[in-house]
Design a protein around this motif. Structure first.
Motif, PDB file in Angstrom:
ATOM      1  N   ALA A  85      -4.290  15.859  57.325  1.00 20.94           N
ATOM      2  CA  ALA A  85      -3.021  16.213  57.972  1.00 20.94           C
ATOM      3  C   ALA A  85      -3.223  17.323  58.999  1.00 20.94           C
ATOM      4  N   GLY A  86      -4.070  18.282  58.679  1.00 24.56           N
ATOM      5  CA  GLY A  86      -4.312  19.383  59.599  1.00 24.56           C
ATOM      6  C   GLY A  86      -4.953  18.924  60.894  1.00 24.56           C
ATOM      7  N   PHE A  87      -5.987  18.102  60.781  1.00 23.41           N
ATOM      8  CA  PHE A  87      -6.647  17.615  61.998  1.00 23.41           C
ATOM      9  C   PHE A  87      -5.730  16.695  62.793  1.00 23.41           C
ATOM     10  N   LEU A  88      -4.990  15.843  62.085  1.00 25.73           N
ATOM     11  CA  LEU A  88      -4.057  14.949  62.776  1.00 25.73           C
ATOM     12  C   LEU A  88      -3.006  15.763  63.535  1.00 25.73           C
ATOM     13  N   ALA A  89      -2.420  16.750  62.857  1.00 29.52           N
ATOM     14  CA  ALA A  89      -1.383  17.575  63.486  1.00 29.52           C
ATOM     15  C   ALA A  89      -1.929  18.337  64.689  1.00 29.52           C
ATOM     16  N   GLY A  90      -3.135  18.868  64.540  1.00 29.29           N
ATOM     17  CA  GLY A  90      -3.717  19.639  65.631  1.00 29.29           C
ATOM     18  C   GLY A  90      -3.939  18.804  66.880  1.00 29.29           C
ATOM     19  N   TYR A  91      -4.520  17.629  66.713  1.00 23.61           N
ATOM     20  CA  TYR A  91      -4.831  16.817  67.897  1.00 23.61           C
ATOM     21  C   TYR A  91      -3.575  16.167  68.491  1.00 23.61           C
ATOM     22  N   VAL A  92      -2.595  15.833  67.644  1.00 20.91           N
ATOM     23  CA  VAL A  92      -1.338  15.298  68.175  1.00 20.91           C
ATOM     24  C   VAL A  92      -0.618  16.382  68.976  1.00 20.91           C
ATOM     25  N   ALA A  93      -0.514  17.579  68.425  1.00 21.95           N
ATOM     26  CA  ALA A  93       0.179  18.673  69.120  1.00 21.95           C
ATOM     27  C   ALA A  93      -0.538  19.033  70.421  1.00 21.95           C
ATOM     28  N   ARG A  94      -1.861  19.042  70.386  1.00 21.42           N
ATOM     29  CA  ARG A  94      -2.603  19.371  71.611  1.00 21.42           C
ATOM     30  C   ARG A  94      -2.424  18.299  72.681  1.00 21.42           C
ATOM     31  N   ALA A  95      -2.390  17.036  72.272  1.00 20.21           N
ATOM     32  CA  ALA A  95      -2.170  15.954  73.241  1.00 20.21           C
ATOM     33  C   ALA A  95      -0.780  16.064  73.865  1.00 20.21           C
ATOM     34  N   LEU A  96       0.230  16.341  73.039  1.00 23.03           N
ATOM     35  CA  LEU A  96       1.591  16.481  73.580  1.00 23.03           C
ATOM     36  C   LEU A  96       1.659  17.673  74.537  1.00 23.03           C
ATOM     37  N   GLY A 130       0.444  23.743  67.093  1.00 29.68           N
ATOM     38  CA  GLY A 130      -0.063  22.957  65.972  1.00 29.68           C
ATOM     39  C   GLY A 130       0.432  23.424  64.614  1.00 29.68           C
ATOM     40  N   LEU A 131       0.977  24.634  64.567  1.00 30.32           N
ATOM     41  CA  LEU A 131       1.287  25.223  63.253  1.00 30.32           C
ATOM     42  C   LEU A 131       2.376  24.453  62.495  1.00 30.32           C
ATOM     43  N   VAL A 132       3.478  24.128  63.178  1.00 30.66           N
ATOM     44  CA  VAL A 132       4.590  23.467  62.477  1.00 30.66           C
ATOM     45  C   VAL A 132       4.201  22.081  61.960  1.00 30.66           C
ATOM     46  N   PRO A 133       3.662  21.192  62.814  1.00 33.70           N
ATOM     47  CA  PRO A 133       3.278  19.885  62.251  1.00 33.70           C
ATOM     48  C   PRO A 133       2.189  20.002  61.190  1.00 33.70           C
ATOM     49  N   GLY A 134       1.325  21.008  61.320  1.00 31.95           N
ATOM     50  CA  GLY A 134       0.292  21.186  60.308  1.00 31.95           C
ATOM     51  C   GLY A 134       0.869  21.604  58.967  1.00 31.95           C
ATOM     52  N   LEU A 135       1.778  22.574  58.989  1.00 30.56           N
ATOM     53  CA  LEU A 135       2.397  23.025  57.739  1.00 30.56           C
ATOM     54  C   LEU A 135       3.194  21.897  57.086  1.00 30.56           C
ATOM     55  N   VAL A 136       3.975  21.179  57.904  1.00 28.34           N
ATOM     56  CA  VAL A 136       4.786  20.089  57.355  1.00 28.34           C
ATOM     57  C   VAL A 136       3.884  18.963  56.839  1.00 28.34           C
ATOM     58  N   GLY A 137       2.848  18.630  57.609  1.00 31.06           N
ATOM     59  CA  GLY A 137       1.924  17.589  57.158  1.00 31.06           C
ATOM     60  C   GLY A 137       1.238  17.979  55.857  1.00 31.06           C
ATOM     61  N   GLY A 138       0.850  19.250  55.742  1.00 27.89           N
ATOM     62  CA  GLY A 138       0.219  19.717  54.512  1.00 27.89           C
ATOM     63  C   GLY A 138       1.164  19.657  53.330  1.00 27.89           C
ATOM     64  N   MET A 139       2.423  20.036  53.553  1.00 28.22           N
ATOM     65  CA  MET A 139       3.404  19.971  52.462  1.00 28.22           C
ATOM     66  C   MET A 139       3.629  18.535  52.019  1.00 28.22           C
ATOM     67  N   LEU A 140       3.714  17.610  53.006  1.00 27.58           N
ATOM     68  CA  LEU A 140       3.873  16.196  52.656  1.00 27.58           C
ATOM     69  C   LEU A 140       2.675  15.686  51.858  1.00 27.58           C
ATOM     70  N   ALA A 141       1.467  16.061  52.303  1.00 29.89           N
ATOM     71  CA  ALA A 141       0.260  15.639  51.579  1.00 29.89           C
ATOM     72  C   ALA A 141       0.284  16.160  50.147  1.00 29.89           C
ATOM     73  N   SER A 142       0.738  17.411  49.997  1.00 32.07           N
ATOM     74  CA  SER A 142       0.817  17.995  48.657  1.00 32.07           C
ATOM     75  C   SER A 142       1.838  17.259  47.797  1.00 32.07           C
ATOM     76  N   GLN A 143       3.018  16.974  48.383  1.00 31.03           N
ATOM     77  CA  GLN A 143       4.072  16.287  47.628  1.00 31.03           C
ATOM     78  C   GLN A 143       3.664  14.863  47.255  1.00 31.03           C
ATOM     79  N   MET A 144       2.862  14.229  48.111  1.00 28.94           N
ATOM     80  CA  MET A 144       2.440  12.851  47.836  1.00 28.94           C
ATOM     81  C   MET A 144       1.285  12.781  46.849  1.00 28.94           C
ATOM     82  N   GLY A 145       0.711  13.946  46.502  1.00 31.57           N
ATOM     83  CA  GLY A 145      -0.430  13.948  45.580  1.00 31.57           C
ATOM     84  C   GLY A 145      -1.749  13.676  46.259  1.00 31.57           C
ATOM     85  N   ALA A 146      -1.784  13.842  47.596  1.00 36.84           N
ATOM     86  CA  ALA A 146      -3.028  13.598  48.329  1.00 36.84           C
ATOM     87  C   ALA A 146      -3.977  14.790  48.279  1.00 36.84           C
ATOM     88  N   GLY A 147      -3.521  15.915  47.715  1.00 32.71           N
ATOM     89  CA  GLY A 147      -4.398  17.052  47.481  1.00 32.71           C
ATOM     90  C   GLY A 147      -5.001  17.663  48.734  1.00 32.71           C
TER      91      GLY A 147
END
Length: 380
Positions: free
Chosen positions: A146-157, A122-139
């Motif tokens: 992004a963290g919860f989405l990345a975690g559950y997507v990675a766990r499902a895969l 989960g770490l890589v998609p979480g870090l990337v998702g967080g960076m994207l959220a930061s760049q988009m201004g989603a705070g």
């Protein structure tokens, strides 16, 4: 004083009484502080589900925010706007604290929420998702999603993709990072990132433009939440809300939650001095420890008192903290460091309206002490 959970007290009342009788005559300040630390560790170990994942992310994010916030505060020693002159030490300190440490805040939050859910995949998609959220201004809201989405997507895969035994080694280094990062990134960019940014923008506009009355109400709510469970989920929700806003350059809620988090142990320590006849010898000793924990912004210092007399102590500390939080917001106090207690007050320009901020903490402390002193029955 012998602190145990309610469940343990019900199940093993007899043996606990024996243990308590075998203890030393009186607990020391060190004993009380150790008990508070044990209670904090126990709460962390008992956390499950959504709260556990969120607190894992927050716990990894906090050191970044503390280091970044204090370094930013150090840059203000040279003047509140000295960092704008490029090449100066103030500008470099601002770059370290604001440009680097604070920039990592949301990615680390998202990364370790995902890590808590899916372990290392989960770490890589979480870090990337967080960076994207930061760049988009989603705070920080975008980071949490992004963290919860990345975690559950990675766990499902991880759980549902089946490969031949010879190719299984590709899953953690190629398959899961690649596809989970793609899914999270595309969903953020095309589906959920913009709506979350809209919510975050609306929150910032409301917080920066709210009237004095609304500011006081927000301070009341945040203050009461900080004292309600003294380091528990409600307390952490208020603290996470305020810390998350630091990255958006909104500093008033952080001042309110720190003031409100300091007053419960400080107020109880003061109460043991104002009304010594209403406290046992162990509680008076706990009052000394509570004073140390209070000035350090460790709200859990109030736990020994709340555990012994919850129906009188908890309402008292909630009212005192609500008063401190409301006054801090009413005074327009700001705090650029997310932790540190009274020790950050000495850093020039780290606290806005310093004198009034100290007054808010003092009034909240006195209100708590007076309420506890009035409500508690005499021990004699």
């Amino acid at each position: 004083m012998h602190l145990v959970s309610v469940g343990e007290a019900i199940k093993n009342a007899g043996s606990l009484i024996d243990q308590a009788l075998q203890q030393k005559d009186s607990a020391t300040v060190t004993d009380i502080i150790q008990l508070v630390q044990q209670e904090k560790s126990k709460r962390s170990a008992e956390a499950v589900g959504f709260y556990k994942h969120l607190m894992t992310g927050v716990s990894y994010m906090i050191p970044l925010v503390v280091a970044g916030g204090l370094i930013i505060a150090l840059s203000f020693i040279f003047g509140i706007e000295a960092f704008k002159q490029k090449g100066t030490l103030a500008a470099n300190l601002m770059n370290i604290g604001g440009g680097a440490a604070f920039a990592l805040m949301v990615p680390v939050l998202a990364g370790f929420i995902a890590y808590s859910i899916a372990d290392r995949p989960g770490l890589v998609p979480g870090l990337v998702g967080g960076m994207l959220a930061s760049q988009m201004g989603a705070g920080f809201l975008g980071g949490i999603v992004a963290g919860f989405l990345a975690g559950y997507v990675a766990r499902a895969l991880r759980d549902y993709i089946k490969l031949p035994a010879g190719m299984e080694g590709l899953k953690p280094v190629l398959i899961i990072p690649l596809f989970s990062t793609l899914i999270v990134g595309l969903l953020l960019i095309y589906v959920i990132g913009v709506p979350i940014k809209g919510i975050m923008d609306g929150l910032k506009v409301w917080l920066t433009g709210m009237s004095k009355g609304n500011a006081v109400i927000l301070g009341l709510i945040l203050g009461a939440m900080m004292a309600f469970d003294m380091g528990g989920p409600v307390n952490k929700a208020a603290y996470t809300f305020a810390v998350g806003l630091l990255g958006s350059n909104i500093f008033e809620p952080q001042a309110a939650v720190m003031a409100a988090g300091m007053t419960p142990p400080l107020g109880l320590a003061l109460a043991t001095l104002l009304a010594p006849g209403k406290f046992t010898r162990d509680e008076k000793e706990a009052g000394k420890a509570a004073a140390v924990l209070g000035i350090s912004f460790i709200t859990e210092g109030a736990i020994p008192f709340a555990a012994a007399d919850p129906f009188r102590v908890i309402p008292s500390i909630m009212i005192g903290s609500a008063v401190a939080g409301a006054l801090s917001m009413a005074f327009g106090a700001t705090l650029r460091a997310p932790h540190g207690g009274i020790f950050v007050l000495a850093i020039p320009n780290a606290v806005g309206h310093l004198g009034l901020y100290v007054l808010a903490i003092a009034i909240g402390t006195v209100v708590t002490a007076l309420l506890v002193s009035i409500l508690k029955p005499s021990k004699q």
